[in-house]
Design an enzyme around this catalytic site. Structure first.
Site, short mmCIF file in Angstrom:
data_model
loop_
_atom_site.label_atom_id
_atom_site.label_comp_id
_atom_site.label_asym_id
_atom_site.label_seq_id
_atom_site.Cartn_x
_atom_site.Cartn_y
_atom_site.Cartn_z
N HIS A 1 22.45 -32.97 -0.77
CA HIS A 1 22.25 -34.25 -0.10
C HIS A 1 21.02 -34.93 -0.67
O HIS A 1 20.04 -34.25 -0.98
CB HIS A 1 22.08 -34.05 1.42
CG HIS A 1 22.27 -35.31 2.18
ND1 HIS A 1 21.27 -36.23 2.36
CD2 HIS A 1 23.38 -35.82 2.76
CE1 HIS A 1 21.76 -37.24 3.04
NE2 HIS A 1 23.02 -37.03 3.29
N ASP B 1 30.09 -32.79 5.19
CA ASP B 1 31.49 -32.79 4.75
C ASP B 1 32.05 -31.39 4.48
O ASP B 1 33.25 -31.25 4.26
CB ASP B 1 31.62 -33.62 3.46
CG ASP B 1 31.39 -35.10 3.72
OD1 ASP B 1 31.86 -35.57 4.77
OD2 ASP B 1 30.76 -35.77 2.89
N1 CMC Z 1 26.90 -28.78 -6.92
C1 CMC Z 1 26.18 -28.38 -8.00
N2 CMC Z 1 25.00 -28.90 -8.36
C2 CMC Z 1 24.51 -29.88 -7.58
C3 CMC Z 1 25.20 -30.35 -6.45
C4 CMC Z 1 26.43 -29.75 -6.12
N3 CMC Z 1 27.12 -30.16 -5.04
N4 CMC Z 1 24.48 -31.34 -5.88
C5 CMC Z 1 23.39 -31.49 -6.63
N5 CMC Z 1 23.39 -30.61 -7.66
C6 CMC Z 1 22.34 -30.41 -8.67
C7 CMC Z 1 22.36 -31.52 -9.72
O1 CMC Z 1 23.20 -31.19 -10.78
C8 CMC Z 1 20.91 -31.59 -10.12
O2 CMC Z 1 20.64 -30.49 -10.95
P1 CMC Z 1 19.53 -30.61 -12.13
O3 CMC Z 1 18.23 -30.75 -11.42
O4 CMC Z 1 19.68 -29.36 -12.89
O5 CMC Z 1 19.91 -31.83 -12.93
C9 CMC Z 1 20.18 -31.33 -8.79
O6 CMC Z 1 21.08 -30.53 -8.01
C10 CMC Z 1 19.82 -32.60 -8.02
O7 CMC Z 1 21.03 -33.33 -7.83
P2 CMC Z 1 21.15 -34.90 -7.93
O8 CMC Z 1 22.53 -35.24 -8.37
O9 CMC Z 1 20.00 -35.44 -8.72
O10 CMC Z 1 20.92 -35.29 -6.42
P3 CMC Z 1 21.31 -36.63 -5.73
O11 CMC Z 1 20.39 -36.79 -4.59
O12 CMC Z 1 21.34 -37.75 -6.72
O13 CMC Z 1 22.82 -36.41 -5.22
C11 CMC Z 1 24.66 -35.78 -3.90
C12 CMC Z 1 23.15 -36.08 -3.92
C13 CMC Z 1 25.08 -35.63 -2.44
C14 CMC Z 1 25.42 -36.94 -4.52
C15 CMC Z 1 24.93 -34.48 -4.67
O14 CMC Z 1 24.27 -33.41 -4.05
C16 CMC Z 1 26.41 -34.20 -4.81
O15 CMC Z 1 27.05 -34.69 -5.73
N6 CMC Z 1 27.02 -33.38 -3.87
C17 CMC Z 1 28.44 -33.17 -3.88
C18 CMC Z 1 29.15 -34.34 -3.23
C19 CMC Z 1 28.96 -34.36 -1.73
O16 CMC Z 1 29.10 -33.36 -1.05
N7 CMC Z 1 28.68 -35.56 -1.19
C20 CMC Z 1 28.54 -35.77 0.25
C21 CMC Z 1 27.12 -36.03 0.63
S1 CMC Z 1 26.84 -35.93 2.41
C22 CMC Z 1 27.81 -37.15 3.14
C23 CMC Z 1 27.63 -38.53 2.64
O17 CMC Z 1 26.55 -38.97 2.28
O18 CMC Z 1 28.63 -39.23 2.60
#
Ligand code: CMC
Length: 429
Positions: free
Chosen positions: A306, A363
């Site tokens: 998140h 989720d």
């Molecule tokens: N699986 C594997 N690696 C992950 C995941 C995941 N679900 N989420 C984040 N990471 C890693 C990412 O690759 C990055 O690694 P590195 O530092 O090596 O580059 C690190 O963790 C930080 O991730 P980020 O993408 O920079 O974080 P963000 O804040 O931009 O993204 C997120 C947040 C929710 C989009 C992301 O965690 C994600 O894609 N999760 C899966 C999709 C998901 O479950 N979304 C629902 C979110 S909650 C409900 C809502 O908001 O609607």
């Protein structure tokens, strides 16, 4: 809001900007005068550090796993309230007393039907149309039937809010009925908000649906947990689109489209797809955990991580408990629940997920509840939208009432070609 200041130096020259402090200690440097004073803008892709507004609706502390609507803990609201009460709370800033709740319920009942002309719209989507696309189109189209709010958007906001909250449920259920080719079931005023939705979804002329209180309670809880989440992608979209002066229906329709994405609300459907894939692949957890950790592989563990929570997502914790409860009541044994728990356990003990603070989010378990109560996976994100609607409306209303609101218009740092001479067509190589 108490004001302190931030001092900083650019090219050897020092500047001072005010710091705005929120009621729970949040601090934001007010950069309103930054460009004018320094000639610089801030650059923050993904808005990780950027506050777009002040708000009194939802408080979230991602380090402590705290979520409150209008000051009330999400745990209390999810346990003790009806979704309709929470919708009122978000909209009005206070929990309704009995007569206020009665009045609000009355409005929801009054507006539950769709204009019959709108039913024809459903006939013209292809059979496999996404319910999210249908929802967004239909909500946008509502403006054509109720254009009066364009005159004074805030004067009729209560009526418009009730109309939207009531009708979106009818639209969602009708789109499902159309997709399975069943006759539409109209709303009934003797049923609760959630009971009505379930009945419109599952009642059939050949087999009447019995609305079970436990299922209604589970749905209530899910909708409450989704009802607002401060400036997330879809809410920021609603505010941004609304800041251009467009009507509420169009703003909400844009928010629905943002929610659709698998990184946002679409994650609940993606989680179920992922669990089914792992299940069909002999529960090869190792393979999918390795894929999720591989930077060259686009696969991510859906339902994990998140932007704001650096510890557990309080909504996820409540949903996990609710998931066990409802499956037990319904005597459903779902292998995907065992699989999800195993996946969670592996991830929470893996250095990759630990070091990045990746925990199950709202989720991760919600889809298993929806599945247990009969809602198909392509409707999961629609369910999220039903829940989020009061939040979107409240945020839109707050934005419109705020006299400091300006049209949302981010800046950029241009990195393209410097100025160059035009080359006529016959001179181009
Ligand atoms: N699986 C594997 N690696 C992950 C995941 C995941 N679900 N989420 C984040 N990471 C890693 C990412 O690759 C990055 O690694 P590195 O530092 O090596 O580059 C690190 O963790 C930080 O991730 P980020 O993408 O920079 O974080 P963000 O804040 O931009 O993204 C997120 C947040 C929710 C989009 C992301 O965690 C994600 O894609 N999760 C899966 C999709 C998901 O479950 N979304 C629902 C979110 S909650 C409900 C809502 O908001 O609607």
């Amino acid at each position: 809001m108490t004001n302190t200041t931030a001092e900083f130096i650019i090219d050897g020259k020092s500047y001072t900007l005010p710091i705005i402090e929120g009621s729970e200690g949040d601090r934001g440097i007010d950069i309103n005068g930054l460009l004018q004073q320094t000639g610089c803008i801030t650059l923050d892709p993904g808005f990780k550090n950027t506050g777009s507004c002040t708000s009194s609706i939802t408080y979230l502390d991602g380090n402590k796993g705290i979520l409150r609507y209008r000051g009330y803990a999400i745990e209390d609201l999810a346990e003790k309230c009806q979704f309709v009460e929470v919708a009122y709370l978000l909209l009005h800033g206070k929990l309704p007393n009995e007569s206020e709740l009665e009045h609000f319920r009355g409005l929801l009942e009054r507006f539950a039907l769709l204009h019959e002309d709108m039913l024809h719209f459903f006939d013209h989507f292809p059979p496999n149309a996404s319910p999210m696309s249908i929802l967004s189109v239909m909500v946008n189209a509502l403006h054509n039937y109720y254009p009066e709010m364009s005159d004074d958007p805030l004067e009729n906001i209560d009526i418009t809010a009730a109309r939207l909250i009531s009708k979106i449920r009818t639209i969602a259920a009708f789109s499902y009925k159309k997709s399975v080719g069943h006759p539409l079931v109209y709303p009934r005023n003797d049923l609760s908000y959630c009971g009505n939705f379930l009945n419109m979804m599952f009642d059939k002329p050949v087999r009447p649906y019995t609305v079970r209180p436990e299922v209604v309670a589970a749905l209530n809880k899910l909708l409450i947990l989704h009802a607002d989440h401060e400036q997330n992608c879809s809410t920021a979209t609603v505010r941004m689109v609304g800041s251009a002066g467009v009507n509420l229906y169009a703003s909400i329709s844009a928010g629905i489209n943002a929610l659709w994405g698998p990184l946002h609300g679409g994650a609940n459907e993606a989680v179920l797809d992922m669990l089914e894939t792992i299940y069909a692949d002999d529960c090869n957890f190792e393979k999918y955990i390795t894929k999720a950790k591989d930077r060259d592989d686009p696969f991510r563990l859906s339902g994990f991580g998140h932007r704001v929570y650096r510890t557990f997502d309080p909504r996820g914790t409540i949903i996990k408990t609710a998931c066990h409860e409802i499956l037990e009541v319904l005597e459903v044994s779902d292998p995907l629940l065992d699989l999800a728990q195993k996946l969670e356990e592996i991830a929470l003990n893996d250095e990759y997920f630990i070091s990045r603070n990746l925990y199950p989010n709202v989720d991760f378990y919600s889809g298993i509840i929806y599945r247990a109560i009969g809602i198909p996976s392509n409707m999961f994100t629609v369910m999220f939208a039903l829940g989020r609607l009061p939040g979107w409306i409240s945020q839109w209303k707050e934005m419109r009432e705020d006299t400091t609101t300006k049209i949302g218009r981010p800046r950029q740092v241009y990195i393209g070609e410097p100025a160059r001479d035009f080359v006529s067509l016959d001179q181009r190589s």
